[in-house]
Enzyme design. Structure first.
Site, short mmCIF file in Angstrom:
data_model
loop_
_atom_site.label_atom_id
_atom_site.label_comp_id
_atom_site.label_asym_id
_atom_site.label_seq_id
_atom_site.Cartn_x
_atom_site.Cartn_y
_atom_site.Cartn_z
N HIS A 14 0.94 -1.23 -0.21
CA HIS A 14 0.06 -0.07 0.13
C HIS A 14 0.89 1.16 -0.13
O HIS A 14 1.40 1.64 1.09
CB HIS A 14 -0.69 -0.04 1.04
CG HIS A 14 -1.86 1.10 1.42
ND1 HIS A 14 -2.91 1.07 1.74
CD2 HIS A 14 -1.84 2.40 0.90
CE1 HIS A 14 -3.70 2.29 1.74
NE2 HIS A 14 -2.77 3.00 1.05
N HIS A 16 1.38 5.08 -1.65
CA HIS A 16 1.06 6.24 -2.63
C HIS A 16 2.20 7.21 -3.05
O HIS A 16 3.15 7.69 -2.36
CB HIS A 16 0.34 7.50 -1.50
CG HIS A 16 -1.05 7.09 -1.06
ND1 HIS A 16 -2.18 7.01 -1.67
CD2 HIS A 16 -1.36 6.30 0.01
CE1 HIS A 16 -3.12 6.57 -0.84
NE2 HIS A 16 -2.56 6.11 0.12
N LYS A 99 -9.15 -0.90 -5.96
CA LYS A 99 -9.19 -0.04 -4.45
C LYS A 99 -10.57 0.23 -4.20
O LYS A 99 -10.95 1.02 -5.16
CB LYS A 99 -8.22 0.85 -4.52
CG LYS A 99 -8.23 1.76 -3.40
CD LYS A 99 -7.68 1.18 -2.05
CE LYS A 99 -7.82 1.91 -0.95
NZ LYS A 99 -6.51 2.13 -0.05
N HIS A 136 -10.19 0.33 1.96
CA HIS A 136 -10.13 1.49 2.93
C HIS A 136 -11.45 1.43 3.78
O HIS A 136 -12.45 2.01 3.50
CB HIS A 136 -10.01 2.84 2.46
CG HIS A 136 -9.96 3.81 3.50
ND1 HIS A 136 -8.87 4.70 3.44
CD2 HIS A 136 -10.67 4.41 4.69
CE1 HIS A 136 -8.77 5.42 4.60
NE2 HIS A 136 -10.06 5.00 5.11
N HIS A 174 -4.47 -1.02 6.00
CA HIS A 174 -4.22 -0.13 7.39
C HIS A 174 -5.28 -0.45 8.35
O HIS A 174 -6.03 0.42 8.70
CB HIS A 174 -4.19 1.52 7.19
CG HIS A 174 -5.00 1.85 5.99
ND1 HIS A 174 -6.48 1.77 6.07
CD2 HIS A 174 -4.90 2.69 5.04
CE1 HIS A 174 -7.25 2.15 4.89
NE2 HIS A 174 -6.20 3.03 4.57
N ASP A 247 1.17 2.47 3.63
CA ASP A 247 0.36 3.83 3.43
C ASP A 247 0.94 4.96 3.48
O ASP A 247 0.70 6.14 3.73
CB ASP A 247 -0.87 3.72 4.49
CG ASP A 247 -1.73 4.81 3.98
OD1 ASP A 247 -1.89 5.22 3.01
OD2 ASP A 247 -2.69 5.25 4.94
C1 NCD Z 1 -4.01 8.79 2.14
C2 NCD Z 1 -3.71 9.78 1.22
O1 NCD Z 1 -2.85 11.03 1.68
O2 NCD Z 1 -3.64 9.67 0.07
N1 NCD Z 1 -3.89 9.64 3.56
C3 NCD Z 1 -3.87 8.71 4.63
O3 NCD Z 1 -4.17 9.41 5.58
N2 NCD Z 1 -3.54 7.39 4.60
C4 NCD Z 1 -5.12 8.24 1.81
C5 NCD Z 1 -5.59 6.92 2.34
O4 NCD Z 1 -4.90 6.01 2.22
O5 NCD Z 1 -6.30 7.08 3.23
ZN ZN Z 2 -3.65 4.88 1.79
#
Ligand code: NCD
Ligand code: ZN
Length: 346
Positions: A14, A16, A99, A136, A174, A247
């Site tokens: 996971h 970003h 997702k 999520h 998460h 995450d």
């Molecule tokens: C994530 C993001 O910033 O894209 N933020 C987070 O708090 N985890 C999005 C997510 O995975 O919920």
């Molecule tokens: Zn995330």
């Protein structure tokens, strides 16, 4: 005396990366992992196979020379997603998961799912073809307290989904509560859970006592200490249904140190080292490789990585950068304010 540990190279299930200048700036921070499931919550989101292929090409083009990293692409599920497009993107080998963001649950989730029954045809097709759903797991109802949103989502959405479509492969991402841990333990092999570094290392007191710490704010939000203990026990238990999904979610520092700060913790540069430290604290270093490098590929039906990394524990705290500079501004690196003793050898 420094302690050394060699394990198969980890993956991150996971991650970003964002896009453009931010992506270019944060990609090198994922050098410890071989592969990562890349989140599709861009603006606009990565909804079609065509968009996922273009996003993968942009990631590969931005990779620094010599960084061995494979992005595993995902599609952002909307109520208009076509089962045929999903099946084609899976069959071509491009897409490894879909997702599900409940609409409005987190950063860039406005086009997410309002009503799970609207996406059942896609989920049924995914169950047929063996494609994983990443979830999520939080409700967004205004009358549900933010600390209860995961537990309520399990009751209202995940438990019925598991009953109605038991063959669907699900990653509950998460996981932040003992409710989430119990839901996974009570299920079959095809339902797994990931943990982030910050939920293993911190609880809500760390975020809120003695001052509010915006760099610990993420969604799902940090929970009470009893939940943190349950996550640490599950992560280090050796149960193959639990594995690493950081995450890591970069936001420029000024957008978090703000009267309305963004949710997301940027942990990529230090995630593997902190996880090693958690496993040491729990006397479970013999299970670290399972959590970081074996259980994820097993759930996703992929081979494990053949290369290895060596981690060392030093007697003195290991320094790490406070921020990573990107073309979109500096991004603060996760720092729980505790000494870190582990590092990954070059
Ligand atoms: C994530 C993001 O910033 O894209 N933020 C987070 O708090 N985890 C999005 C997510 O995975 O919920
Ligand atoms: Zn995330």
């Amino acid at each position: 005396m420094s302690q050394q540990l060699t394990i198969r190279r980890p993956d991150d299930w996971h991650l970003h990366l964002r896009d453009g200048a931010m992506m270019e700036g944060v990609l090198p921070a994922s050098r410890d992992v071989a592969r990562a499931i890349i989140m599709p919550n861009l603006v606009p989101p990565v909804v079609t196979g065509e968009q996922a292929a273009a996003y993968r090409d942009r990631i590969l083009a931005a990779l620094p020379e010599g960084q061995d990293f494979t992005p595993l692409m995902t599609l952002y599920l909307t109520e208009d997603t076509s089962p045929d497009d999903v099946a084609a993107a899976h069959a071509s080998g491009l897409v490894k998961a879909v997702k599900l963001y409940p609409a409005g649950a987190t950063t860039n989730s406005a086009s997410g799912v309002k009503n799970i029954s609207a996406v059942m045809p896609v989920l049924e097709r995914m169950a047929e073809i063996g494609l994983s759903l990443c979830v999520h797991g939080e409700v967004t109802d205004a009358d549900v307290d933010i600390f209860d949103r995961e537990a309520v989502y399990i009751d209202r959405v995940l438990a019925p989904l598991r009953r109605n479509l038991p063959e669907l492969k699900i990653t509950m991402e998460h996981v932040t509560t003992s409710d989430g841990v119990d839901f996974i333990k009570d299920g079959a092999e095809n339902i797994a859970g990931t943990f982030t570094v910050q939920h293993l290392v911190l609880n809500r007191n760390d975020m809120l006592v003695g001052g509010i710490r915006p760099h610990f704010y993420c969604l799902p939000i940090l929970k009470r200490m009893d939940h943190q203990k349950a996550l640490r026990a599950a992560a280090t238990s050796g149960d193959p249904r639990f594995f690493n999904g950081t995450d890591s979610a970069p936001h420029a520092t000024h957008t978090k140190e703000n009267a309305c700060g963004c949710a997301g913790v940027f942990s990529a540069p230090v995630a593997v080292a902190w996880i090693a430290q958690v496993f040491e604290e729990e006397n479970a270093l013999d299970r670290l490789e399972g959590f970081l490098s074996l259980n994820g590929p097993k759930h996703y039906g992929m081979p494990v990585n053949e290369d290895r990394i060596t981690l060392s524990r030093s007697d003195k705290p290991v320094p790490f950068p406070a921020a990573v500079e990107t073309g979109a501004g500096p991004v603060t690196v996760f720092d729980p304010g505790l000494p870190l003793y582990w590092k990954i050898n070059d």
